[in-house]
Write a protein that holds these residues in place. Structure first.
Motif, PDB file in Angstrom:
ATOM      1  N   MET A 259       5.969  33.774  -6.558  1.00 31.80           N
ATOM      2  CA  MET A 259       6.704  34.212  -5.367  1.00 31.80           C
ATOM      3  C   MET A 259       8.205  33.934  -5.497  1.00 31.80           C
ATOM      4  O   MET A 259       8.953  34.096  -4.541  1.00 31.80           O
ATOM      5  N   ASP A 260       8.648  33.505  -6.687  1.00 30.57           N
ATOM      6  CA  ASP A 260      10.053  33.134  -6.852  1.00 30.57           C
ATOM      7  C   ASP A 260      11.007  34.268  -6.491  1.00 30.57           C
ATOM      8  O   ASP A 260      12.081  34.031  -5.935  1.00 30.57           O
ATOM      9  N   ALA A 261      10.630  35.518  -6.840  1.00 29.81           N
ATOM     10  CA  ALA A 261      11.537  36.640  -6.581  1.00 29.81           C
ATOM     11  C   ALA A 261      11.799  36.797  -5.089  1.00 29.81           C
ATOM     12  O   ALA A 261      12.937  37.037  -4.666  1.00 29.81           O
ATOM     13  N   LEU A 262      10.767  36.666  -4.268  1.00 27.60           N
ATOM     14  CA  LEU A 262      10.951  36.751  -2.814  1.00 27.60           C
ATOM     15  C   LEU A 262      11.864  35.641  -2.326  1.00 27.60           C
ATOM     16  O   LEU A 262      12.774  35.870  -1.518  1.00 27.60           O
ATOM     17  N   ILE A 263      11.647  34.425  -2.821  1.00 25.06           N
ATOM     18  CA  ILE A 263      12.458  33.293  -2.380  1.00 25.06           C
ATOM     19  C   ILE A 263      13.909  33.472  -2.820  1.00 25.06           C
ATOM     20  O   ILE A 263      14.845  33.227  -2.043  1.00 25.06           O
ATOM     21  N   ARG A 264      14.122  33.925  -4.063  1.00 26.48           N
ATOM     22  CA  ARG A 264      15.486  34.179  -4.541  1.00 26.48           C
ATOM     23  C   ARG A 264      16.187  35.180  -3.629  1.00 26.48           C
ATOM     24  O   ARG A 264      17.361  35.023  -3.282  1.00 26.48           O
ATOM     25  N   LYS A 265      15.463  36.226  -3.263  1.00 26.77           N
ATOM     26  CA  LYS A 265      16.050  37.258  -2.410  1.00 26.77           C
ATOM     27  C   LYS A 265      16.399  36.698  -1.036  1.00 26.77           C
ATOM     28  O   LYS A 265      17.523  36.871  -0.552  1.00 26.77           O
ATOM     29  N   LEU A 266      15.459  36.014  -0.400  1.00 30.81           N
ATOM     30  CA  LEU A 266      15.687  35.506   0.956  1.00 30.81           C
ATOM     31  C   LEU A 266      16.750  34.426   0.988  1.00 30.81           C
ATOM     32  O   LEU A 266      17.397  34.221   2.019  1.00 30.81           O
ATOM     33  N   GLU A 267      16.951  33.728  -0.130  1.00 36.51           N
ATOM     34  CA  GLU A 267      17.975  32.683  -0.154  1.00 36.51           C
ATOM     35  C   GLU A 267      19.393  33.245  -0.183  1.00 36.51           C
ATOM     36  O   GLU A 267      20.348  32.486  -0.112  1.00 36.51           O
ATOM     37  N   HIS A 268      19.528  34.566  -0.235  1.00 42.24           N
ATOM     38  CA  HIS A 268      20.844  35.154  -0.007  1.00 42.24           C
ATOM     39  C   HIS A 268      21.173  35.172   1.479  1.00 42.24           C
ATOM     40  O   HIS A 268      22.316  35.432   1.858  1.00 42.24           O
ATOM     41  N   PHE A 269      20.183  34.890   2.308  1.00 42.67           N
ATOM     42  CA  PHE A 269      20.425  34.745   3.737  1.00 42.67           C
ATOM     43  C   PHE A 269      20.357  33.292   4.173  1.00 42.67           C
ATOM     44  O   PHE A 269      21.178  32.823   4.964  1.00 42.67           O
ATOM     45  N   SER A 270      19.380  32.554   3.671  1.00 38.76           N
ATOM     46  CA  SER A 270      19.188  31.171   4.109  1.00 38.76           C
ATOM     47  C   SER A 270      18.550  30.365   2.990  1.00 38.76           C
ATOM     48  O   SER A 270      17.651  30.851   2.299  1.00 38.76           O
TER      49      SER A 270
ATOM     50  N   VAL B  13      17.836  29.090  -8.942  1.00 38.11           N
ATOM     51  CA  VAL B  13      18.854  29.773  -9.726  1.00 38.11           C
ATOM     52  C   VAL B  13      18.180  30.890 -10.493  1.00 38.11           C
ATOM     53  O   VAL B  13      17.259  30.642 -11.290  1.00 38.11           O
ATOM     54  N   ALA B  14      18.612  32.123 -10.252  1.00 44.14           N
ATOM     55  CA  ALA B  14      17.994  33.252 -10.928  1.00 44.14           C
ATOM     56  C   ALA B  14      18.392  33.267 -12.382  1.00 44.14           C
ATOM     57  O   ALA B  14      19.520  32.958 -12.742  1.00 44.14           O
ATOM     58  N   THR B  15      17.442  33.624 -13.247  1.00 40.63           N
ATOM     59  CA  THR B  15      17.698  33.761 -14.667  1.00 40.63           C
ATOM     60  C   THR B  15      17.277  35.123 -15.113  1.00 40.63           C
ATOM     61  O   THR B  15      16.540  35.821 -14.438  1.00 40.63           O
TER      62      THR B  15
ATOM     63  N   ASP C  13       2.277  71.159  -0.123  1.00 36.99           N
ATOM     64  CA  ASP C  13       2.247  71.877  -1.401  1.00 36.99           C
ATOM     65  C   ASP C  13       2.584  70.974  -2.585  1.00 36.99           C
ATOM     66  O   ASP C  13       2.699  71.452  -3.724  1.00 36.99           O
ATOM     67  N   GLY C  14       2.785  69.659  -2.326  1.00 34.02           N
ATOM     68  CA  GLY C  14       3.008  68.720  -3.420  1.00 34.02           C
ATOM     69  C   GLY C  14       4.455  68.321  -3.632  1.00 34.02           C
ATOM     70  O   GLY C  14       4.723  67.361  -4.372  1.00 34.02           O
ATOM     71  N   ARG C  15       5.394  69.041  -3.045  1.00 31.44           N
ATOM     72  CA  ARG C  15       6.794  68.635  -3.190  1.00 31.44           C
ATOM     73  C   ARG C  15       6.997  67.263  -2.551  1.00 31.44           C
ATOM     74  O   ARG C  15       6.471  67.012  -1.465  1.00 31.44           O
ATOM     75  N   ARG C  16       7.785  66.422  -3.223  1.00 31.33           N
ATOM     76  CA  ARG C  16       7.878  65.018  -2.841  1.00 31.33           C
ATOM     77  C   ARG C  16       9.337  64.581  -2.720  1.00 31.33           C
ATOM     78  O   ARG C  16      10.190  65.022  -3.492  1.00 31.33           O
ATOM     79  N   GLN C  17       9.599  63.720  -1.738  1.00 31.55           N
ATOM     80  CA  GLN C  17      10.910  63.089  -1.592  1.00 31.55           C
ATOM     81  C   GLN C  17      10.722  61.581  -1.690  1.00 31.55           C
ATOM     82  O   GLN C  17       9.943  60.996  -0.929  1.00 31.55           O
ATOM     83  N   ILE C  18      11.420  60.963  -2.633  1.00 30.11           N
ATOM     84  CA  ILE C  18      11.392  59.503  -2.756  1.00 30.11           C
ATOM     85  C   ILE C  18      12.405  58.938  -1.772  1.00 30.11           C
ATOM     86  O   ILE C  18      13.582  59.315  -1.769  1.00 30.11           O
ATOM     87  N   LEU C  19      11.954  58.016  -0.939  1.00 26.12           N
ATOM     88  CA  LEU C  19      12.762  57.487   0.168  1.00 26.12           C
ATOM     89  C   LEU C  19      13.206  56.054  -0.045  1.00 26.12           C
ATOM     90  O   LEU C  19      14.006  55.536   0.741  1.00 26.12           O
ATOM     91  N   GLY C  20      12.694  55.398  -1.079  1.00 24.50           N
ATOM     92  CA  GLY C  20      13.069  54.011  -1.312  1.00 24.50           C
ATOM     93  C   GLY C  20      12.547  53.533  -2.650  1.00 24.50           C
ATOM     94  O   GLY C  20      11.608  54.111  -3.218  1.00 24.50           O
ATOM     95  N   TYR C  21      13.166  52.464  -3.160  1.00 27.79           N
ATOM     96  CA  TYR C  21      12.848  51.926  -4.476  1.00 27.79           C
ATOM     97  C   TYR C  21      12.644  50.428  -4.315  1.00 27.79           C
ATOM     98  O   TYR C  21      13.466  49.744  -3.704  1.00 27.79           O
ATOM     99  N   PHE C  22      11.550  49.901  -4.873  1.00 24.32           N
ATOM    100  CA  PHE C  22      11.215  48.489  -4.707  1.00 24.32           C
ATOM    101  C   PHE C  22      11.231  47.762  -6.046  1.00 24.32           C
ATOM    102  O   PHE C  22      10.678  48.257  -7.039  1.00 24.32           O
ATOM    103  N   VAL C  23      11.832  46.581  -6.043  1.00 22.18           N
ATOM    104  CA  VAL C  23      11.796  45.679  -7.196  1.00 22.18           C
ATOM    105  C   VAL C  23      11.048  44.417  -6.785  1.00 22.18           C
ATOM    106  O   VAL C  23      10.672  44.243  -5.616  1.00 22.18           O
ATOM    107  N   ALA C  24      10.810  43.536  -7.744  1.00 20.28           N
ATOM    108  CA  ALA C  24      10.128  42.284  -7.440  1.00 20.28           C
ATOM    109  C   ALA C  24      10.853  41.538  -6.324  1.00 20.28           C
ATOM    110  O   ALA C  24      12.082  41.459  -6.306  1.00 20.28           O
TER     111      ALA C  24
ATOM    112  N   ARG D 111      19.660  42.236  -9.928  1.00 18.08           N
ATOM    113  CA  ARG D 111      20.354  41.025 -10.384  1.00 18.08           C
ATOM    114  C   ARG D 111      20.042  39.825  -9.506  1.00 18.08           C
ATOM    115  O   ARG D 111      19.879  38.707  -9.998  1.00 18.08           O
ATOM    116  N   ILE D 112      19.901  40.024  -8.190  1.00 15.10           N
ATOM    117  CA  ILE D 112      19.696  38.873  -7.311  1.00 15.10           C
ATOM    118  C   ILE D 112      18.309  38.262  -7.463  1.00 15.10           C
ATOM    119  O   ILE D 112      18.083  37.136  -7.017  1.00 15.10           O
ATOM    120  N   VAL D 113      17.380  38.986  -8.098  1.00 13.05           N
ATOM    121  CA  VAL D 113      16.051  38.410  -8.327  1.00 13.05           C
ATOM    122  C   VAL D 113      15.805  38.135  -9.810  1.00 13.05           C
ATOM    123  O   VAL D 113      14.681  37.926 -10.246  1.00 13.05           O
TER     124      VAL D 113
END
Length: 251
Positions: A1-12, A247-249, A64-75, A162-164
């Motif tokens: 769960m380190d990636a989530l914690i690294r991300k949230l620690e940019h707020f607190s 500390v992210a590496t 008909d299968g045409r698709r729009q990507i609305l967001g991108y997720f990383v760890a 980079r932040i994760v």
């Protein structure tokens, strides 16, 4: 769960007890294969999905299968924190690579946010950043040129990775086909190909569909009219606890 914690620690920054609470949010991850749906439009969600490894997207598709990507997720990204409020999904989440996903139940989220107000505020922050990113993507679609759209997307993903701890130097794994970039940017595949050639010719990037290297970060951000304000990465300045932040590496 380190990636989530690294991300949230940019707020607190969290206490050891809060870190332990975040670390035990869910059971073992579920593995989803590349290009497979994690949850589909119309499904009944039984919790929220946290990406702990790999890359995923949010999308909507026409009949008909045409698709729009609305967001991108990383760890470290939670896919729609408030989705358990809905009876049915109004969009789909799919894996780009093999993805490890932790499903967090509604009850665990409610129990944790009731007990730990600082975690609740950090999760609010993450949700607001997600909405801010959606607004920036809409601005790109309406106002940025084709080359600016792709360049801006690269700048954003590079910052978020980079932040994760996913960036090595100025290189980041980026498993996107040209068809994916087209569905993200509202361009044709032919137009995406031309844009990539232009960015390479300007010596701003190298990109092979698997790895993105930004050769000149400042120049690419200037070209894309990229302002990282919408990512709100400095919101937590001065909000400290007795625990040292992770500390992210690279890797």
């Amino acid at each position: 769960m380190d990636a989530l914690i690294r991300k949230l620690e940019h707020f607190s920054q969290f206490t050891e007890e809060e870190v332990q609470a975040l670390s035990t949010l869910s059971d073992l991850p579920v593995i989803v294969g590349p290009r497979q749906d994690i949850i589909r439009e119309g499904d009944n969600p039984n919790g929220v999905n946290l990406i702990v490894e790999g890359y995923a997207i949010r999308y909507k598709a026409l009949p008909d299968g045409r698709r729009q990507i609305l967001g991108y997720f990383v760890a470290g990204d939670i896919c729609d924190l408030r989705v358990f409020v809905l009876k049915r999904m109004d969009h789909s989440i799919a894996a780009l690579t093999q993805v490890a996903v932790r499903v967090i139940s509604e009850q665990r989220i409610l129990d944790m946010t009731d007990r730990y107000p600082r975690i609740m505020r950090a999760l609010w922050w993450a949700t607001l950043v997600e909405e801010s990113i959606s607004r920036e993507w809409l601005l790109s679609m309406g106002q940025r040129s084709a080359a600016e759209r792709i360049a801006h997307l690269f700048c954003e993903i590079h910052r978020r990775a980079r932040i994760v701890g996913l960036v090595d130097g100025n290189s980041v794994p980026l498993p996107l086909r040209q068809t994916d970039l087209a569905e993200m940017s509202g361009l044709s595949v032919v137009h995406v190909n031309r844009v990539l050639q232009e960015l390479r010719k300007r010596r701003l990037i190298t990109f092979d569909g698997q790895m993105l290297t930004i050769l000149d970060v400042d120049q690419l951000e200037a070209f894309a009219l990229f302002d990282p304000l919408y990512l709100h990465l400095d919101e937590g300045k001065g909000m400290v606890s007795s625990r040292q932040p992770i500390v992210a590496t690279g890797g």
